[in-house]
Design a protein around this motif. Structure first.
Motif, short mmCIF file in Angstrom:
data_model
loop_
_atom_site.label_atom_id
_atom_site.label_comp_id
_atom_site.label_asym_id
_atom_site.label_seq_id
_atom_site.Cartn_x
_atom_site.Cartn_y
_atom_site.Cartn_z
N ARG A 188 0.81 -1.34 -0.09
CA ARG A 188 0.06 0.06 -0.01
C ARG A 188 0.72 1.21 -0.04
NH1 ARG A 188 -4.34 -2.10 4.68
NH2 ARG A 188 -4.74 -3.89 3.62
N ASP A 189 1.09 1.62 -1.22
CA ASP A 189 1.88 2.98 -1.29
C ASP A 189 3.23 2.80 -0.47
OD1 ASP A 189 2.53 5.26 -2.61
OD2 ASP A 189 1.39 6.56 -1.29
N GLY A 190 3.92 2.11 -0.40
CA GLY A 190 5.18 1.99 0.32
C GLY A 190 5.08 1.15 1.48
N GLU A 191 4.13 0.93 2.10
CA GLU A 191 4.00 -0.24 3.22
C GLU A 191 3.66 -1.55 2.59
OE1 GLU A 191 1.95 1.39 6.92
OE2 GLU A 191 1.59 3.03 5.62
N ILE A 192 4.27 -2.54 3.41
CA ILE A 192 3.70 -3.97 3.22
C ILE A 192 2.89 -4.48 4.38
CG2 ILE A 192 4.93 -6.19 3.19
CD1 ILE A 192 7.47 -4.85 1.70
N ILE A 193 1.87 -4.88 4.12
CA ILE A 193 0.93 -5.27 4.92
C ILE A 193 0.44 -6.71 4.71
CG2 ILE A 193 -1.73 -4.88 5.64
CD1 ILE A 193 0.04 -2.15 5.61
N PRO A 194 0.86 -7.55 5.93
CA PRO A 194 0.63 -8.84 5.93
C PRO A 194 -1.07 -9.19 5.81
CG PRO A 194 2.12 -8.44 7.82
CD PRO A 194 1.53 -7.07 7.16
N MET A 195 -1.30 -10.02 4.94
CA MET A 195 -2.68 -10.60 4.63
C MET A 195 -2.91 -11.82 5.88
SD MET A 195 -2.81 -10.89 0.87
CE MET A 195 -4.52 -11.41 0.92
N PRO A 196 -4.16 -11.48 6.64
CA PRO A 196 -4.29 -12.30 7.83
C PRO A 196 -4.92 -13.75 6.86
CG PRO A 196 -6.14 -10.78 7.22
CD PRO A 196 -5.12 -10.31 6.47
N GLY A 197 -4.55 -14.93 7.85
CA GLY A 197 -5.08 -16.16 7.39
C GLY A 197 -6.37 -16.23 6.98
N GLY A 198 -7.00 -17.01 5.97
CA GLY A 198 -8.26 -17.32 5.78
C GLY A 198 -9.01 -18.27 6.41
N THR A 199 -10.38 -18.26 6.62
CA THR A 199 -11.04 -19.37 7.44
C THR A 199 -11.65 -20.28 6.22
OG1 THR A 199 -13.04 -18.00 7.20
CG2 THR A 199 -11.86 -17.63 9.02
N THR A 200 -11.96 -21.24 6.79
CA THR A 200 -12.49 -22.58 5.98
C THR A 200 -13.78 -21.85 5.14
OG1 THR A 200 -13.80 -23.50 7.75
CG2 THR A 200 -11.70 -24.42 7.12
N ASN A 201 -14.75 -21.03 5.94
CA ASN A 201 -16.01 -20.58 5.34
C ASN A 201 -15.43 -19.50 4.14
OD1 ASN A 201 -17.72 -22.01 6.77
ND2 ASN A 201 -17.97 -20.11 8.25
#
Length: 193
Positions: free
Chosen positions: A27-40
């Motif tokens: 995001r415009d210079g920042e690296i943002i970890p993506m949260p893990g997904g649920t089974t749903n």
């Protein structure tokens, strides 16, 4: 003690992402970890993508799920939409086939971590893509789908669906699906993490 945020160039992000054990957004210079997904979350994205893929068979559309990255140059954003549809050939950025720039349709499954971002800033970023015409947001905790369509004069119209028997009909391409099929095998009692 205040820590400073480190800013990365798009090239630094891509180099780091190639080696990362999990996906990150940029995001415009920042690296943002993506949260893990649920089974749903996974079931909903797969149900939508599978039905879409089979409905569009033999037509000039490609459906992508999860691992294909999207570059939004105006806002300097790299993201991984849950489902994307591209009409015609994908337009890539860079020298590989991992990042596209021209989705017609984007589908996001909402989570408590991403809901506000998906409904707000991310939608603003997506609207800067010239080919982008339709945005579908799917709640994973109850029957609720939000459909945003761009009109011929550039306005965006919202339609809500909140019934298991409701029929979602896309405007950007010929496809319809009822909410029961989107939520097939989803257990709302599981909640979300």
């Amino acid at each position: 003690m205040q820590t400073q945020t480190r800013y990365y160039s798009p090239e630094e992000y891509l180099a780091l992402e190639e080696k990362a054990e999990y996906k990150n957004e940029y995001r415009d210079g920042e690296i943002i970890p993506m949260p893990g997904g649920t089974t749903n979350h996974n079931k909903i994205a797969l149900n939508f993508a599978a039905n879409l893929k089979f409905a569009l068979r033999g037509q000039n559309y490609d459906t992508y799920i999860g691992a294909v990255r999207l570059w939004i140059p105006r806002y300097r954003q790299y993201t991984y939409p849950d489902v994307m549809v591209i009409q015609g050939e994908p337009i890539y950025t860079g020298t590989n086939t991992t990042t596209v720039t021209n989705p017609l349709l984007i589908v996001e499954v909402l989570s408590k971590y991403t809901k506000n971002y998906d409904l707000g800033d991310k939608f603003i970023y997506y609207r800067s893509i010239p080919e982008f015409k339709e945005y579908i947001l799917i709640d994973q905790t109850k029957y609720h789908v939000m459909q945003h369509n761009q009109t011929n004069d550039g306005k965006w119209i919202l339609t809500d669906y909140e019934s298991e028997t409701a029929l979602l009909e896309l405007n950007s391409l010929k496809f319809q699906i009822n909410l029961h099929d989107i939520y097939e095998k989803v257990n709302f009692a599981d909640g979300e993490d």
